[in-house]
Motif scaffolding. Structure first.
Motif, PDB file in Angstrom:
ATOM      1  N   GLY A 117     -23.708  13.314  93.588  1.00  0.00           N
ATOM      2  CA  GLY A 117     -24.298  14.246  94.547  1.00  0.00           C
ATOM      3  C   GLY A 117     -23.396  14.430  95.748  1.00  0.00           C
ATOM      4  O   GLY A 117     -22.387  13.737  95.906  1.00  0.00           O
ATOM      5  N   ARG A 118     -23.752  15.380  96.593  1.00  0.00           N
ATOM      6  CA  ARG A 118     -23.014  15.664  97.841  1.00  0.00           C
ATOM      7  C   ARG A 118     -23.972  16.309  98.824  1.00  0.00           C
ATOM      8  O   ARG A 118     -25.107  16.637  98.475  1.00  0.00           O
ATOM      9  N   TYR A 119     -23.513  16.533 100.027  1.00  0.00           N
ATOM     10  CA  TYR A 119     -24.285  17.234 101.068  1.00  0.00           C
ATOM     11  C   TYR A 119     -25.634  16.559 101.294  1.00  0.00           C
ATOM     12  O   TYR A 119     -25.709  15.344 101.382  1.00  0.00           O
ATOM     13  N   GLU A 120     -26.710  17.373 101.330  1.00  0.00           N
ATOM     14  CA  GLU A 120     -28.036  16.794 101.566  1.00  0.00           C
ATOM     15  C   GLU A 120     -28.615  16.191 100.294  1.00  0.00           C
ATOM     16  O   GLU A 120     -29.710  15.623 100.301  1.00  0.00           O
ATOM     17  N   GLY A 121     -27.908  16.353  99.200  1.00  0.00           N
ATOM     18  CA  GLY A 121     -28.402  15.843  97.935  1.00  0.00           C
ATOM     19  C   GLY A 121     -28.384  16.911  96.863  1.00  0.00           C
ATOM     20  O   GLY A 121     -27.661  17.910  96.977  1.00  0.00           O
ATOM     21  N   VAL A 122     -29.196  16.702  95.840  1.00  0.00           N
ATOM     22  CA  VAL A 122     -29.135  17.487  94.615  1.00  0.00           C
ATOM     23  C   VAL A 122     -30.501  18.129  94.387  1.00  0.00           C
ATOM     24  O   VAL A 122     -31.530  17.499  94.653  1.00  0.00           O
ATOM     25  N   ASP A 123     -30.497  19.361  93.915  1.00  0.00           N
ATOM     26  CA  ASP A 123     -31.755  20.030  93.543  1.00  0.00           C
ATOM     27  C   ASP A 123     -32.586  19.065  92.698  1.00  0.00           C
ATOM     28  O   ASP A 123     -32.104  18.493  91.718  1.00  0.00           O
ATOM     29  N   LEU A 135     -29.657   5.869  90.192  1.00  0.00           N
ATOM     30  CA  LEU A 135     -29.218   4.567  90.681  1.00  0.00           C
ATOM     31  C   LEU A 135     -28.678   4.666  92.100  1.00  0.00           C
ATOM     32  O   LEU A 135     -27.918   5.577  92.428  1.00  0.00           O
ATOM     33  N   SER A 136     -29.070   3.698  92.911  1.00  0.00           N
ATOM     34  CA  SER A 136     -28.566   3.563  94.276  1.00  0.00           C
ATOM     35  C   SER A 136     -27.722   2.304  94.340  1.00  0.00           C
ATOM     36  O   SER A 136     -28.091   1.280  93.770  1.00  0.00           O
ATOM     37  N   ILE A 137     -26.587   2.361  95.026  1.00  0.00           N
ATOM     38  CA  ILE A 137     -25.781   1.137  95.126  1.00  0.00           C
ATOM     39  C   ILE A 137     -26.149   0.322  96.360  1.00  0.00           C
ATOM     40  O   ILE A 137     -25.576  -0.734  96.599  1.00  0.00           O
ATOM     41  N   GLY A 138     -27.127   0.756  97.136  1.00  0.00           N
ATOM     42  CA  GLY A 138     -27.545  -0.045  98.282  1.00  0.00           C
ATOM     43  C   GLY A 138     -28.275   0.815  99.280  1.00  0.00           C
ATOM     44  O   GLY A 138     -28.245   2.045  99.198  1.00  0.00           O
ATOM     45  N   ASP A 139     -28.919   0.166 100.227  1.00  0.00           N
ATOM     46  CA  ASP A 139     -29.745   0.885 101.188  1.00  0.00           C
ATOM     47  C   ASP A 139     -28.928   1.403 102.363  1.00  0.00           C
ATOM     48  O   ASP A 139     -29.028   0.905 103.491  1.00  0.00           O
ATOM     49  N   TYR A 140     -28.086   2.364 102.077  1.00  0.00           N
ATOM     50  CA  TYR A 140     -27.316   3.073 103.097  1.00  0.00           C
ATOM     51  C   TYR A 140     -26.984   4.422 102.495  1.00  0.00           C
ATOM     52  O   TYR A 140     -27.043   4.594 101.280  1.00  0.00           O
ATOM     53  N   VAL A 141     -26.629   5.364 103.341  1.00  0.00           N
ATOM     54  CA  VAL A 141     -26.366   6.711 102.835  1.00  0.00           C
ATOM     55  C   VAL A 141     -24.874   7.018 102.952  1.00  0.00           C
ATOM     56  O   VAL A 141     -24.290   6.916 104.030  1.00  0.00           O
ATOM     57  N   LEU A 142     -24.282   7.365 101.839  1.00  0.00           N
ATOM     58  CA  LEU A 142     -22.870   7.747 101.788  1.00  0.00           C
ATOM     59  C   LEU A 142     -22.774   9.268 101.789  1.00  0.00           C
ATOM     60  O   LEU A 142     -23.779   9.963 101.656  1.00  0.00           O
ATOM     61  N   THR A 143     -21.559   9.785 101.926  1.00  0.00           N
ATOM     62  CA  THR A 143     -21.405  11.238 101.958  1.00  0.00           C
ATOM     63  C   THR A 143     -21.462  11.845 100.560  1.00  0.00           C
ATOM     64  O   THR A 143     -21.638  13.044 100.407  1.00  0.00           O
ATOM     65  N   GLY A 144     -21.292  11.022  99.537  1.00  0.00           N
ATOM     66  CA  GLY A 144     -21.326  11.562  98.184  1.00  0.00           C
ATOM     67  C   GLY A 144     -21.448  10.465  97.144  1.00  0.00           C
ATOM     68  O   GLY A 144     -21.362   9.272  97.463  1.00  0.00           O
ATOM     69  N   GLY A 145     -21.633  10.885  95.898  1.00  0.00           N
ATOM     70  CA  GLY A 145     -21.836   9.933  94.819  1.00  0.00           C
ATOM     71  C   GLY A 145     -20.542   9.407  94.198  1.00  0.00           C
ATOM     72  O   GLY A 145     -20.591   8.665  93.215  1.00  0.00           O
TER      73      GLY A 145
HETATM   74  N1  SAH Z   1     -30.441  13.427 101.893  1.00  0.00           N
HETATM   75  C1  SAH Z   1     -30.304  12.374 100.939  1.00  0.00           C
HETATM   76  C2  SAH Z   1     -28.932  11.742 101.019  1.00  0.00           C
HETATM   77  C3  SAH Z   1     -27.852  12.573 100.431  1.00  0.00           C
HETATM   78  S1  SAH Z   1     -26.314  11.747 100.432  1.00  0.00           S
HETATM   79  C4  SAH Z   1     -31.350  11.301 101.229  1.00  0.00           C
HETATM   80  O1  SAH Z   1     -31.705  11.117 102.384  1.00  0.00           O
HETATM   81  O2  SAH Z   1     -31.770  10.624 100.296  1.00  0.00           O
HETATM   82  C5  SAH Z   1     -25.381  12.746  99.341  1.00  0.00           C
HETATM   83  C6  SAH Z   1     -25.143  12.167  97.961  1.00  0.00           C
HETATM   84  O3  SAH Z   1     -24.420  10.975  98.081  1.00  0.00           O
HETATM   85  C7  SAH Z   1     -26.389  11.827  97.179  1.00  0.00           C
HETATM   86  O4  SAH Z   1     -26.881  12.950  96.494  1.00  0.00           O
HETATM   87  C8  SAH Z   1     -25.863  10.758  96.223  1.00  0.00           C
HETATM   88  O5  SAH Z   1     -25.251  11.331  95.097  1.00  0.00           O
HETATM   89  C9  SAH Z   1     -24.792  10.073  97.046  1.00  0.00           C
HETATM   90  N2  SAH Z   1     -25.230   8.812  97.669  1.00  0.00           N
HETATM   91  C10 SAH Z   1     -25.327   8.564  98.994  1.00  0.00           C
HETATM   92  N3  SAH Z   1     -25.727   7.301  99.229  1.00  0.00           N
HETATM   93  C11 SAH Z   1     -25.866   6.707  98.028  1.00  0.00           C
HETATM   94  C12 SAH Z   1     -26.244   5.402  97.618  1.00  0.00           C
HETATM   95  N4  SAH Z   1     -26.579   4.441  98.478  1.00  0.00           N
HETATM   96  N5  SAH Z   1     -26.279   5.152  96.290  1.00  0.00           N
HETATM   97  C13 SAH Z   1     -25.962   6.104  95.394  1.00  0.00           C
HETATM   98  N6  SAH Z   1     -25.603   7.357  95.726  1.00  0.00           N
HETATM   99  C14 SAH Z   1     -25.539   7.664  97.020  1.00  0.00           C
END
Ligand code: SAH
Length: 253
Positions: A117-123, A135-145
């Motif tokens: 994914g990228r940006y705000e996420g995926v449809d 799958l999430s690799i952890g409780d933090y938000v990255l800019t992309g997958g």
């Molecule tokens: N608005 C979304 C975050 C989007 S982050 C929310 O609040 O849930 C953009 C993309 O980065 C996501 O679509 C995903 O593909 C990827 N990404 C960000 N953090 C991630 C994480 N901890 N684990 C897996 N993918 C992640």
């Protein structure tokens, strides 16, 4: 085993896997044919002249959302080329946590597609109707997958038989059975007044084995007591755990 990674930054992933320049375990596994990692540019699955992969969110709000169609088309093209995938993984901070156990489950599969994914996420229709796993690799938000995809490939690859030379090390490692690994040392035995524990120099295999078990349990108790609830311990390990718990506080958090 084959990974197909779908991303808007294919060169990023290729560079990280290091087609010509790469080093390390994953690269060697690819060279030896134990693992295939194919990277697909999401823009190749668009129809319009500008190869647009994102659009504004319905209902308003900041940022852009990855469109469903190119992702569906990518999975369909990969399926046509290779046959049905065993899993379609959507990287997603809201997904199930990617753990060693999850890596083990994926390592038993043949063909895995990973969607970045990228940006705000995926449809959300991708999550609901295309992905088999989020799958999430952890409780933090990255800019992309992309980093999550690489994390998943790396962790899964080393569980594929033959990829890591010494299978024992894979079985013993942190999380494999719900325990953290024991501490490791190498030469010299004394470094700036810091000494390697005596027992490791003793050559006494029984003592070394018991010390290591004790250390692994002690560390797990101190750092990750949550792991112990699901650990598969043998009688000896269980006895040591009971003893340590009886002996008192090991920094439980
Ligand atoms: N608005 C979304 C975050 C989007 S982050 C929310 O609040 O849930 C953009 C993309 O980065 C996501 O679509 C995903 O593909 C990827 N990404 C960000 N953090 C991630 C994480 N901890 N684990 C897996 N993918 C992640």
């Amino acid at each position: 085993m084959t990974f197909d990674i779908v991303t808007i930054f294919p060169n990023w992933i290729r560079a990280a896997l290091g087609t010509p320049l790469g080093e390390g375990v994953v690269k060697r596994a690819i060279d030896r044919g134990l693992l295939t990692v194919e990277v697909h540019d999401l823009r190749d699955f668009t129809q319009d002249r500008h190869r647009v992969v994102d659009d504004m969110p319905y209902g308003g709000g900041p940022g852009m959302v990855l469109k469903a169609e190119p992702l569906f088309k990518a999975v369909e093209a990969i399926t046509a080329a290779r046959g049905a995938p065993s899993a379609v993984v959507l990287t997603c901070p809201q997904g199930r946590r990617f753990t060693q156990r999850e890596a083990g489950r994926l390592a038993a599969l043949d063909r895995i597609i990973v969607l970045c994914g990228r940006y705000e996420g995926v449809d959300d229709r991708v999550r609901a109707h295309l992905a088999t796993d989020e799958l999430s690799i952890g409780d933090y938000v990255l800019t992309g997958g992309e980093l999550p995809a690489l994390v998943i490939v790396d962790a899964v690859a080393r569980l594929v038989p033959g990829v890591v030379g010494d299978q024992e090390s894979v079985e013993r490692e942190s999380f494999a059975r719900g325990l953290l690994d024991f501490p490791q040392y190498t030469r010299p035995a004394a470094f700036r007044d810091m000494n390697v524990p005596e027992v490791l120099l003793s050559g006494h295999h029984g003592d070394i084995r018991r010390w290591r078990i004790r250390q692994a349990i002690e560390r797990t108790l101190a750092e990750r007591p949550d792991l112990l609830d699901q650990a598969t311990l043998d009688d000896e390990e269980r006895a040591i755990l009971e003893q340590l718990r009886k002996d008192g506080d090991h920094g439980r958090r």
